[in-house]
Design an enzyme around this catalytic site. Sequence first.
Site, mmCIF file in Angstrom:
data_model
loop_
_atom_site.group_PDB
_atom_site.id
_atom_site.type_symbol
_atom_site.label_atom_id
_atom_site.label_comp_id
_atom_site.label_asym_id
_atom_site.label_seq_id
_atom_site.Cartn_x
_atom_site.Cartn_y
_atom_site.Cartn_z
ATOM 1 N N ASP A 283 56.108 97.388 46.648
ATOM 2 C CA ASP A 283 56.130 96.110 45.948
ATOM 3 C C ASP A 283 55.021 95.191 46.440
ATOM 4 O O ASP A 283 54.682 95.170 47.628
ATOM 5 C CB ASP A 283 57.494 95.452 46.183
ATOM 6 C CG ASP A 283 57.648 94.134 45.462
ATOM 7 O OD1 ASP A 283 57.618 94.141 44.220
ATOM 8 O OD2 ASP A 283 57.782 93.101 46.143
ATOM 9 N N GLU B 36 52.444 98.784 43.245
ATOM 10 C CA GLU B 36 52.450 97.674 42.299
ATOM 11 C C GLU B 36 51.306 96.750 42.734
ATOM 12 O O GLU B 36 51.478 95.890 43.588
ATOM 13 C CB GLU B 36 53.769 96.909 42.305
ATOM 14 C CG GLU B 36 53.812 95.841 41.218
ATOM 15 C CD GLU B 36 54.619 94.614 41.593
ATOM 16 O OE1 GLU B 36 54.904 93.809 40.696
ATOM 17 O OE2 GLU B 36 54.946 94.436 42.776
#
Length: 733
Positions: free
Chosen positions: A415, A468
Amino acid sequence: MALRDTTPPEAGGPRPCRAAPPLDPADRARLLSGAHHDPHSLLGAHPVPGGIAFRTLRPFARAVDVVVGGERSGLSSEGDGLFSGVLPLEAIPPYTLLVSYEDDAQEVHDPYRFLPALGDVDLHLIREGRHEELWKALGAEPMTHQGVTGTRFTVWAPNAQGVRVAGEFTCWDGTAFPMRSLGASGVWELFLPGIGEGARYKFEITSRHGDRFLKADPMARRAEVPPDTASIVTVSHYEWDDAEWMAHRGDVPVHEAPFSVYEVHLPSWRPGLTYRQLADQLPAYVKGLGFTHVELMPVAHHPFSGSWGYQVTGFYAPTARLGSPDDFKYLVEALHRAGLGVIMDWVPAHFPKDDWALGRFDGEPLYEPGDWRRAEHPDWGTYEFDFGRVEVRNFLVANAVYWCEEFHIDGLRVDAVASMLYLDYSRDSGQWTPNVFGGREDLDAMAFLQEMNATVYRRVPGVMTIAEESTAWGGVTRPTESGGLGFGLKWNMGWMHDSLGYIQHEPVHRKYHHHEMTFSMVYAYSENFVLPISHDEVVHGKQSLVSKMPGDWWQQRATHRAYLAFMWAHPGKQLLFMGQEFAQGAEWSEAHGPDWWLLDPGYGAEPDHRGVRDLVRDLNTVYRATPALWQRDTSPDGFRWIVGDAADDNVFAFLRFDAEGTPLLAVSNFSPVVRHDYRLGVPGDVPAWQEVLNTDAERYGGGAVTCPDPVKPEDGVVRLTLPPLATVWLSPV
């Protein structure tokens, strides 16, 4: 030969001991205040002139006897819970302590008679930041040590004056169990006999400023259900039975294999279900829809459910809300038995400031940088990790390995990578300092990500890592040996942003935004991409996917279907968040999850919502059976535009090719009108084309503008009738 005290004991009572030499007042004060670095030098058994001195710290005890060879000898109270005495022995014998309280007595092993239960190699690797199995060295480890069962407690707290173990077994008072410092490693250690699985504990830390506070174990492998915050001693009893899956999951590189992902927030997918109950429902549902993988939003322990798991306090513990760590393993194996890979969101970019967790762990910035400009994340009100500190890097790298090795996770989606890579991320001038080369790149974070990827790929064959990363950072999926970050795949945030922007325009205006659907092919092969429609796109006022579409309900659903088929045909892998597979109209809420009632026939779900779900099932079925759609995702030879400039028509047409050159033709019409006799140039060696998927099919809720018969080209041109707001796939006959 041992000497014996011939003084007769009181009838029925223990023999008395001679008085022990008093403690140095400074040592005594530091011991009682929890600020002594070596309590084993003061407590336990030690040779003194005339025998062996025994000393123990047992607050609230009425009396303490030392038991040697079955004979009890009473220790004298020194006050403040200290008891001591000298027995006329030549050597330290095996012994136990009989500790008497007001209402009972307990015979226990003395924790301070044991040697350190952590070896020199472990300490060396920890200090070097190279312990790839850190969870086996730090934390709470049940074991048999010097023939006695108990738990070894270890914690890294280099700035602390002292550390003690507190738990429900001490009524959360750490006085009795101070830990010893193991030197320059910054590790503190204590073996507690008799403490085992299920015990709740924390570390009571005395900072160098004299402050005292309780902290949960950063390495805890199990935690209490929030709002409780203690760590729990745990042992895994799970016996894996997925060897076949593990042996073959990496047979085909992920960028050359079908890869279609269903993203799930476990606590809200079916609210109230445990890990084991989810195992009875989730694999069958996802397998029935034809996805190849499930991506789980973060399951690591997090105190606030509204963070969806993205503010982690227990990096080594699955959230206790849904069950035990072994229960989570059961779910992972159930997904493997269904033929589904398991990807887990992993959050090394930041952590919350809860005072019982990682923040200022030993009274000083430890896991976070000391520079306030780098310590606090400006967007999320959290701390960032200090990627320049080797022990912190080790904590995170080992954590990535831990989930893959201990829980058989098949992939880690990392993330917020961009927030790690840039020193000026969400910061204004004066809130950051350049790197040594004067740039904005965080070189420590870059080195950490390279180390993490290299370590995971080396240790755990078949695992993938996914970034990401929302910027144009070069080489995210390039190998580390070539200077890249070393990820296997990267979320294509540019495609997501542009394509969602395009479809939200009214069809009459889409011609002015045509490039938003074609620009992705300019950079499509710069990285190994995943096309994500994730949870982030259907919350916080962004609306659900179907609700982004303009027009009436029919047009919204039609555009939704056409967009999904365009996405599945576009180069790159696919990811779809739960609820979007059946065109849920409301934004996702973690409180109640998907609106499953929309699939109830009593609410008119056929074909409004079931039709869309049937389409997703067919998309995945045709996709997996058609290598042209996935085999050459990362090769320019796998794609060719047929029509990329028909802006006035809102039409896109392209070919995908497999490794043998076999094509699939994808045509999307994002206008609300039927286009008759639409001419498309196609390869001359294909005698006819057969429609294999049409999002306007009646069973999906469409208008049934379909072509059931093969279409033959004439002079290299096929003439098609394009249904409105629809995507059609055709393959060679």
